[in-house]
Design an enzyme around this catalytic site. Structure first.
Site, short mmCIF file in Angstrom:
data_model
loop_
_atom_site.label_atom_id
_atom_site.label_comp_id
_atom_site.label_asym_id
_atom_site.label_seq_id
_atom_site.Cartn_x
_atom_site.Cartn_y
_atom_site.Cartn_z
N PRO A 176 0.82 -1.22 0.00
CA PRO A 176 0.00 0.00 0.00
C PRO A 176 0.84 1.26 0.00
CG PRO A 176 -0.64 -1.52 1.76
CD PRO A 176 0.68 -1.96 1.25
N GLU A 177 0.81 1.96 -1.10
CA GLU A 177 1.39 3.28 -1.19
C GLU A 177 0.23 4.25 -1.31
OE1 GLU A 177 4.58 3.35 -4.12
OE2 GLU A 177 4.84 1.20 -3.93
#
Length: 279
Positions: free
Chosen positions: A2-3
């Site tokens: 998750p960015e």
DNA sequence: GTCTATGTTTGCGG
DNA sequence: TCCGCAAACATAGA
């Protein structure tokens, strides 16, 4: 994992699921360290009876303001996932924390690697205060980026991954942005010309927006991959130009893409499009 | 079975 | 200040 685009996708999915307005009636904690700096007992005392006012994003944090002037900050780290499910649904063995709502639904945090964190704070700046600017904010200009790059003398890629400098970029989107801008990850930040900074600024925004539009990058199918609320996969993996594509042809010049290690992170470049000049 | 790599962040030592 | 390294962990793949 998750960015910024993945976290943004989760936030939007939570809003769509209609968690805003829910009243918290209880909480679970399957892994003590997930509730950072607070016991389940204290956590319950402080959140039970409170209502969810909104779901927002800052950098890679999910920011949930509650009534009673508290904030729940959730960081997914590498493998964290959130689900909204009925209390009668079976609970995953990897569930590390959960909020129970008065309407019978639950916000469940499943995190195989246990790196994810929930924090309950009264002052949001204790956690978010030292983060760099949001790259998609209107005030984040190419000029601003150039100034940031000039003010440090650091290798470009680790600098872009530093959340204190720019907030939200991770390994995937940094590689994509540097390829898009045609800049080598080992360049020294202070040597970038104004034109380089402009291309990089534009590239960062392009790849992040594309990631959000595609609802995140879900590589592979394993437990370590990105899934949003309700187990939905993103499709940005199909739009990646270089990340984990070493050995394939560069989409721009047909040269063979390469993998190298920069700042202990696997890095993917086109050796022709991204040349080391000065620095 | 064993060994290595892994998308994030933090903290330590040089 | 900056960098390299290790750790927090579990899993996938060689």
């Amino acid at each position: 994992m998750p960015e910024l685009p993945e976290v943004e996708t989760v936030v939007r999915d939570l809003l769509r699921a209609g968690v805003v307005g829910s009243t918290i009636s209880g909480a679970r904690n399957g892994w003590p360290r997930t509730l950072q700096g607070i016991s389940l007992r204290t956590f319950r005392k402080r959140v039970v009876g409170a209502r969810i006012l909104d779901v927002q994003r800052r950098a890679k944090y999910i920011v949930i303001p509650l009534t009673s002037r508290q904030w729940l900050l959730i960081h997914l780290r590498m493998t964290g996932r959130l689900h909204i499910e009925g209390a009668d649904q079976p609970v995953s063995s990897h569930e590390r924390a959960a909020l129970q709502f008065a309407d019978g639904r639950e916000l469940r945090f499943v995190d195989t690697r246990k790196f994810g964190r929930w924090r309950l704070v009264r002052d949001i700046d204790t956690v978010l205060g030292d983060l760099g600017p949001e790259p998609l904010a209107p005030g984040f200009t190419a000029k601003h980026l150039h100034k940031i790059l000039q003010s440090r003398r650091r290798t470009l890629k680790p600098l872009l991954l530093d959340q204190h400098v720019i907030a939200g970029l991770g390994n995937i989107y940094v590689d994509e942005a540097l390829w898009e801008a045609g800049i080598h990850p080992c360049r020294i930040s202070s040597t970038l010309a104004s034109a380089d900074a402009q291309r990089l600024h534009s590239a960062i925004r392009t790849v992040l927006r594309r990631g959000i539009r595609s609802m995140g990058t879900s590589l592979g199918t394993g437990k370590g991959n990105f899934y949003s609320v309700a187990g939905r996969r993103g499709r940005n993996q199909d739009g990646l130009r270089v990340f984990r594509r070493h050995g394939e042809a560069c989409p721009r010049c047909e040269a063979t893409l390469e993998r190298l290690v920069v700042g202990q992170r696997s890095t993917h470049i086109c050796p022709t499009c991204q040349v080391m000049r000065k620095g």
